[in-house]
Scaffold this active site. Structure first.
Site, PDB file in Angstrom:
ATOM      1  N   LYS A  84       0.773  -1.039   0.251  1.00 34.43           N
ATOM      2  CA  LYS A  84       0.161   0.003  -0.060  1.00 34.43           C
ATOM      3  C   LYS A  84       0.836   1.194  -0.029  1.00 34.43           C
ATOM      4  O   LYS A  84       0.390   2.203   0.285  1.00 34.43           O
ATOM      5  CB  LYS A  84      -0.986  -0.158   1.162  1.00 34.43           C
ATOM      6  CG  LYS A  84      -0.125   0.014   2.547  1.00 34.43           C
ATOM      7  CD  LYS A  84      -0.969   0.311   3.786  1.00 34.43           C
ATOM      8  CE  LYS A  84      -0.219   0.408   5.137  1.00 34.43           C
ATOM      9  NZ  LYS A  84      -1.042   0.885   6.215  1.00 34.43           N
ATOM     10  N   SER A 124      -9.442   1.736  -2.663  1.00 36.63           N
ATOM     11  CA  SER A 124      -9.051   3.093  -2.243  1.00 36.63           C
ATOM     12  C   SER A 124      -9.357   4.012  -3.027  1.00 36.63           C
ATOM     13  O   SER A 124      -9.553   4.149  -4.169  1.00 36.63           O
ATOM     14  CB  SER A 124      -7.137   2.895  -2.457  1.00 36.63           C
ATOM     15  OG  SER A 124      -6.896   4.321  -1.907  1.00 36.63           O
ATOM     16  N   TYR A 148       0.434   2.245  -7.397  1.00 34.37           N
ATOM     17  CA  TYR A 148      -0.299   1.478  -6.441  1.00 34.37           C
ATOM     18  C   TYR A 148      -1.638   1.843  -6.657  1.00 34.37           C
ATOM     19  O   TYR A 148      -2.761   0.848  -6.835  1.00 34.37           O
ATOM     20  CB  TYR A 148       0.076   2.353  -5.014  1.00 34.37           C
ATOM     21  CG  TYR A 148      -0.923   2.052  -4.042  1.00 34.37           C
ATOM     22  CD1 TYR A 148      -1.215   0.591  -3.409  1.00 34.37           C
ATOM     23  CD2 TYR A 148      -1.864   3.022  -3.509  1.00 34.37           C
ATOM     24  CE1 TYR A 148      -2.199   0.404  -2.448  1.00 34.37           C
ATOM     25  CE2 TYR A 148      -2.899   2.907  -2.628  1.00 34.37           C
ATOM     26  CZ  TYR A 148      -2.965   1.434  -2.253  1.00 34.37           C
ATOM     27  OH  TYR A 148      -4.186   1.141  -1.380  1.00 34.37           O
ATOM     28  N   LYS A 152      -4.798  -1.074  -7.729  1.00 33.09           N
ATOM     29  CA  LYS A 152      -6.198  -1.054  -7.196  1.00 33.09           C
ATOM     30  C   LYS A 152      -7.254  -1.098  -8.010  1.00 33.09           C
ATOM     31  O   LYS A 152      -8.331  -1.673  -8.075  1.00 33.09           O
ATOM     32  CB  LYS A 152      -6.291   0.000  -6.077  1.00 33.09           C
ATOM     33  CG  LYS A 152      -5.710  -0.246  -4.626  1.00 33.09           C
ATOM     34  CD  LYS A 152      -6.220  -1.391  -3.872  1.00 33.09           C
ATOM     35  CE  LYS A 152      -5.307  -1.841  -2.876  1.00 33.09           C
ATOM     36  NZ  LYS A 152      -5.699  -2.885  -1.961  1.00 33.09           N
ATOM     37  N   ARG A 291       4.316  17.952  -1.414  1.00 27.56           N
ATOM     38  CA  ARG A 291       4.627  16.429  -1.928  1.00 27.56           C
ATOM     39  C   ARG A 291       4.262  16.185  -3.444  1.00 27.56           C
ATOM     40  O   ARG A 291       3.055  16.560  -3.592  1.00 27.56           O
ATOM     41  CB  ARG A 291       4.245  15.488  -0.868  1.00 27.56           C
ATOM     42  CG  ARG A 291       4.697  14.090  -1.151  1.00 27.56           C
ATOM     43  CD  ARG A 291       4.248  12.977   0.169  1.00 27.56           C
ATOM     44  NE  ARG A 291       2.818  13.091   0.242  1.00 27.56           N
ATOM     45  CZ  ARG A 291       2.132  12.447   1.158  1.00 27.56           C
ATOM     46  NH1 ARG A 291       2.682  11.589   1.796  1.00 27.56           N
ATOM     47  NH2 ARG A 291       0.833  12.385   1.212  1.00 27.56           N
TER      48      ARG A 291
HETATM   49  P1  NAD Z   1      -1.177  -3.263   6.157  1.00 30.08           P
HETATM   50  O1  NAD Z   1      -0.121  -3.393   5.444  1.00 30.08           O
HETATM   51  O2  NAD Z   1      -1.506  -3.082   7.605  1.00 30.08           O
HETATM   52  O3  NAD Z   1      -2.115  -4.755   6.128  1.00 30.08           O
HETATM   53  C1  NAD Z   1      -2.010  -5.522   4.837  1.00 30.08           C
HETATM   54  C2  NAD Z   1      -1.682  -6.894   5.413  1.00 30.08           C
HETATM   55  O4  NAD Z   1      -1.519  -7.874   4.420  1.00 30.08           O
HETATM   56  C3  NAD Z   1      -0.737  -7.252   6.375  1.00 30.08           C
HETATM   57  O5  NAD Z   1      -0.923  -7.914   7.480  1.00 30.08           O
HETATM   58  C4  NAD Z   1       0.439  -7.902   5.414  1.00 30.08           C
HETATM   59  O6  NAD Z   1       1.134  -8.735   6.190  1.00 30.08           O
HETATM   60  C5  NAD Z   1      -0.686  -8.705   4.354  1.00 30.08           C
HETATM   61  N1  NAD Z   1      -0.124  -8.869   2.973  1.00 30.08           N
HETATM   62  C6  NAD Z   1       0.502  -8.049   2.363  1.00 30.08           C
HETATM   63  N2  NAD Z   1       1.056  -8.590   1.068  1.00 30.08           N
HETATM   64  C7  NAD Z   1       0.717 -10.018   1.399  1.00 30.08           C
HETATM   65  C8  NAD Z   1       0.915 -11.145   0.534  1.00 30.08           C
HETATM   66  N3  NAD Z   1       1.599 -11.333  -0.659  1.00 30.08           N
HETATM   67  N4  NAD Z   1       0.337 -12.527   1.183  1.00 30.08           N
HETATM   68  C9  NAD Z   1      -0.177 -12.476   2.289  1.00 30.08           C
HETATM   69  N5  NAD Z   1      -0.440 -11.320   3.004  1.00 30.08           N
HETATM   70  C10 NAD Z   1       0.023 -10.135   2.637  1.00 30.08           C
HETATM   71  O7  NAD Z   1      -2.439  -2.419   5.337  1.00 30.08           O
HETATM   72  P2  NAD Z   1      -3.587  -1.701   6.007  1.00 30.08           P
HETATM   73  O8  NAD Z   1      -3.743  -0.295   6.028  1.00 30.08           O
HETATM   74  O9  NAD Z   1      -4.487  -2.730   6.974  1.00 30.08           O
HETATM   75  O10 NAD Z   1      -4.587  -2.035   4.594  1.00 30.08           O
HETATM   76  C11 NAD Z   1      -5.214  -2.873   4.179  1.00 30.08           C
HETATM   77  C12 NAD Z   1      -5.925  -2.990   2.721  1.00 30.08           C
HETATM   78  O11 NAD Z   1      -6.587  -1.838   2.634  1.00 30.08           O
HETATM   79  C13 NAD Z   1      -4.744  -2.812   1.716  1.00 30.08           C
HETATM   80  O12 NAD Z   1      -5.184  -3.805   0.473  1.00 30.08           O
HETATM   81  C14 NAD Z   1      -4.706  -1.447   1.287  1.00 30.08           C
HETATM   82  O13 NAD Z   1      -4.338  -1.136  -0.103  1.00 30.08           O
HETATM   83  C15 NAD Z   1      -6.100  -1.015   1.507  1.00 30.08           C
HETATM   84  N6  NAD Z   1      -6.236   0.403   1.624  1.00 30.08           N
HETATM   85  C16 NAD Z   1      -5.434   0.865   2.929  1.00 30.08           C
HETATM   86  C17 NAD Z   1      -5.393   2.323   3.235  1.00 30.08           C
HETATM   87  C18 NAD Z   1      -4.676   3.156   4.163  1.00 30.08           C
HETATM   88  O14 NAD Z   1      -4.638   4.104   4.307  1.00 30.08           O
HETATM   89  N7  NAD Z   1      -4.419   2.231   5.242  1.00 30.08           N
HETATM   90  C19 NAD Z   1      -6.367   3.283   2.310  1.00 30.08           C
HETATM   91  C20 NAD Z   1      -7.111   2.618   1.425  1.00 30.08           C
HETATM   92  C21 NAD Z   1      -7.010   1.166   1.000  1.00 30.08           C
HETATM   93  C1  WQD Z   2      -2.597  13.572   4.157  1.00 28.36           C
HETATM   94  C2  WQD Z   2      -2.087  14.913   4.155  1.00 28.36           C
HETATM   95  C3  WQD Z   2      -0.193  15.427   2.885  1.00 28.36           C
HETATM   96  C4  WQD Z   2       2.495  13.556   5.652  1.00 28.36           C
HETATM   97  C5  WQD Z   2      -2.564   8.079   1.107  1.00 28.36           C
HETATM   98  C6  WQD Z   2      -2.483   7.415  -0.079  1.00 28.36           C
HETATM   99  C7  WQD Z   2      -3.676   6.929  -0.322  1.00 28.36           C
HETATM  100  C8  WQD Z   2      -4.253   6.262   0.857  1.00 28.36           C
HETATM  101  C9  WQD Z   2      -4.280   6.798   1.980  1.00 28.36           C
HETATM  102  C10 WQD Z   2      -4.274   3.736   0.576  1.00 28.36           C
HETATM  103  C11 WQD Z   2      -1.631  15.436   2.658  1.00 28.36           C
HETATM  104  C12 WQD Z   2      -0.056  15.841   4.289  1.00 28.36           C
HETATM  105  C13 WQD Z   2       1.377  13.853   5.205  1.00 28.36           C
HETATM  106  C14 WQD Z   2       3.447  14.386   6.314  1.00 28.36           C
HETATM  107  C15 WQD Z   2       2.034  16.182   5.603  1.00 28.36           C
HETATM  108  N1  WQD Z   2      -3.766   4.722   1.114  1.00 28.36           N
HETATM  109  N2  WQD Z   2       1.167  15.229   4.966  1.00 28.36           N
HETATM  110  N3  WQD Z   2       3.103  15.632   6.022  1.00 28.36           N
HETATM  111  O1  WQD Z   2      -1.761  11.441   0.561  1.00 28.36           O
HETATM  112  O2  WQD Z   2      -4.319  11.622   1.413  1.00 28.36           O
HETATM  113  O3  WQD Z   2      -3.301   9.271   1.050  1.00 28.36           O
HETATM  114  O4  WQD Z   2      -3.133   7.324   2.249  1.00 28.36           O
HETATM  115  O5  WQD Z   2      -4.918   3.497  -0.143  1.00 28.36           O
HETATM  116  O6  WQD Z   2      -3.576   5.934  -1.470  1.00 28.36           O
HETATM  117  O7  WQD Z   2      -2.077   8.110  -1.130  1.00 28.36           O
HETATM  118  O8  WQD Z   2      -2.562  10.560   3.052  1.00 28.36           O
HETATM  119  O9  WQD Z   2      -1.665  10.541   5.085  1.00 28.36           O
HETATM  120  O10 WQD Z   2       0.047  10.528   3.132  1.00 28.36           O
HETATM  121  O11 WQD Z   2      -1.481  12.712   3.620  1.00 28.36           O
HETATM  122  O12 WQD Z   2       1.936  17.228   5.569  1.00 28.36           O
HETATM  123  O13 WQD Z   2       4.186  13.926   7.057  1.00 28.36           O
HETATM  124  O14 WQD Z   2      -0.731  15.272   5.081  1.00 28.36           O
HETATM  125  O15 WQD Z   2       0.426  16.305   2.094  1.00 28.36           O
HETATM  126  O16 WQD Z   2      -2.381  16.661   2.600  1.00 28.36           O
HETATM  127  P1  WQD Z   2      -2.972  10.765   1.383  1.00 28.36           P
HETATM  128  P2  WQD Z   2      -1.445  11.063   3.882  1.00 28.36           P
END
Ligand code: NAD
Ligand code: WQD
Length: 342
Positions: A84, A124, A148, A152, A291
């Protein structure tokens, strides 16, 4: 219901396990711990006083995945496993496509082998890319701006095609906005490896003294105070959305994308101020350059989640900061400082 949970040891997965087990569901976790720790699962067991099956393996190993799914014979799957980090996806794109796209294809194949037709997928808001209008609704064009996000969007397409071709299939693509916060117990939470990519864990590590100051990435955006505006969603609300999506997938057929956010934007400065109120001391910040790839504002249209899932966010920014601080201050080194069984 029997629910197979890939990536269940991770940040969002572990919080969803607590809600699933508390609601009485039977769970099998499939995770290779590449970005998580078995300690998270031990703590989920403690919090819920319930056990679960665990398979330690990689979703890129199609045979192991098929064995895992067929042995458990789930009613539904929640697919969290994936990579991610946006920045890392620029450096090692093939690993991202392999894990996030091929891994998803392996999972659908395993579900076919086991006769399972219900999936809830972690997508996402990043799939939308640049905002043509706000709030983002689910009909907004899909145009991700990094590898990334493209993985998705592709995985969404693969799941949609699978659902079209599979009689009685039901797929819910949950497009998360910015998940933050932790379980109210402070026993599980987000434990990033190395320097946090995301804002909230970075603020938390500055608050606890692990990092000196927060770099704010630009204060010249067209927002209330010039800093970036995002839709932060409490991870426990997000976990509940998965239970609602499971219920929806039992009643609906086909494939639906649904935003999961609060509908409200919070700026970087507003989040820092809320965290300072929670932890009781100032959080040093420094204004840095923007960024690359960041947008000014991003927040969700939430009508579809309300209408389809009967779900809406309950927690506000103060709850998000308070739970994050409880987790961070109780576990300054994340799960790393705890022995595996504790
Ligand atoms: P995370 O990294 O904490 O959890 C992902 C889990 O998947 C981990 O436990 C990791 O060990 C496991 N994993 C990764 N690759 C693997 C593989 N090849 N085989 C088996 N297990 C594997 O991330 P999270 O924040 O809990 O995110 C979960 C999902 O949500 C992800 O698909 C991520 O893309 C999506 N997502 C996260 C966010 C965010 O900001 N956290 C936002 C939008 C979408
Ligand atoms: C939030 C705000 C930064 C860090 C990302 C991924 C997205 C999703 C969620 C998985 C922005 C600012 C950040 C720092 C800062 N993940 N910032 N200083 O960029 O909205 O989304 O996470 O799916 O795909 O792109 O989240 O938490 O990185 O940033 O000022 O050290 O904080 O510029 O405005 P973002 P973020």
């Amino acid at each position: 219901m029997k629910v197979f949970v890939t990536g269940g040891a991770g940040y969002i997965g572990s919080h969803t396990l607590v809600q699933l087990l508390t609601a009485g569901h039977e769970v099998c976790v499939f995770d290779n711990y590449c970005n998580s720790s078995p300690v998270a699962l031990a703590r989920v067991r403690q919090l819920t006083n319930r056990d679960m099956r665990v398979v330690e393996a990689d979703i890129c190993d199609a045979d192991a995945l098929t064995r895992g799914v067929t042995d458990f014979a789930p009613d539904a799957v929640i697919h969290f496993a994936g990579l991610k980090a946006v920045g890392e996806s620029n450096d090692i794109p093939l690993r991202y496509y392999q894990t996030n796209v091929s891994g998803t294809m392996n999972l659908l194949g395993a579900m076919d082998a086991a006769g399972c037709r219900r999936i809830v997928f972690s997508s996402s808001a990043t799939v939308y890319g640049e905002a043509h209008y706000l709030p983002f609704d689910e009909n907004h064009p899909i145009a991700p701006t990094n590898p990334y996000g493209r993985t998705k969007a592709m995985a969404e397409g693969v799941i949609a095609d699978w659902a079209r071709a599979t009689p009685d299939a039901s797929a819910v693509l949950l497009r998360y906005f910015n998940p933050v916060g932790a379980h109210e117990s402070g026993r599980i939470g987000e434990d990033p490896d190395g320097i946090p990519n995301n804002l909230m864990p970075f603020i938390a590590q500055v608050a606890i003294g692990r990092r000196e100051k927060l770099a704010i990435f630009g204060d010249d955006y067209d927002t209330r105070d010039g800093t970036g505006e995002r839709d932060y969603i409490h991870v426990v609300d997000l976990a509940d959305a998965h239970l609602a999506a499971l219920g929806y997938s039992g009643a609906a057929q086909g494939c639906e994308a649904i935003n999961i956010g609060t509908g409200t934007g919070i700026t970087v400065r507003e989040l820092v101020a809320a965290y300072e109120r929670t932890c009781g001391h100032p959080i040093p910040v420094e204004i840095g350059p923007r960024r690359p790839g960041d947008v000014a504002s991003s927040y969700a249209a939430t009508k579809k989640a309300t209408n389809s899932l009967g779900w809406c966010a309950k927690f506000g920014i103060e709850d998000m900061c308070a739970s994050s601080w409880r987790w961070q201050s109780g576990n300054p080194d994340g799960f790393g400082d705890a022995p595996h069984s504790s």
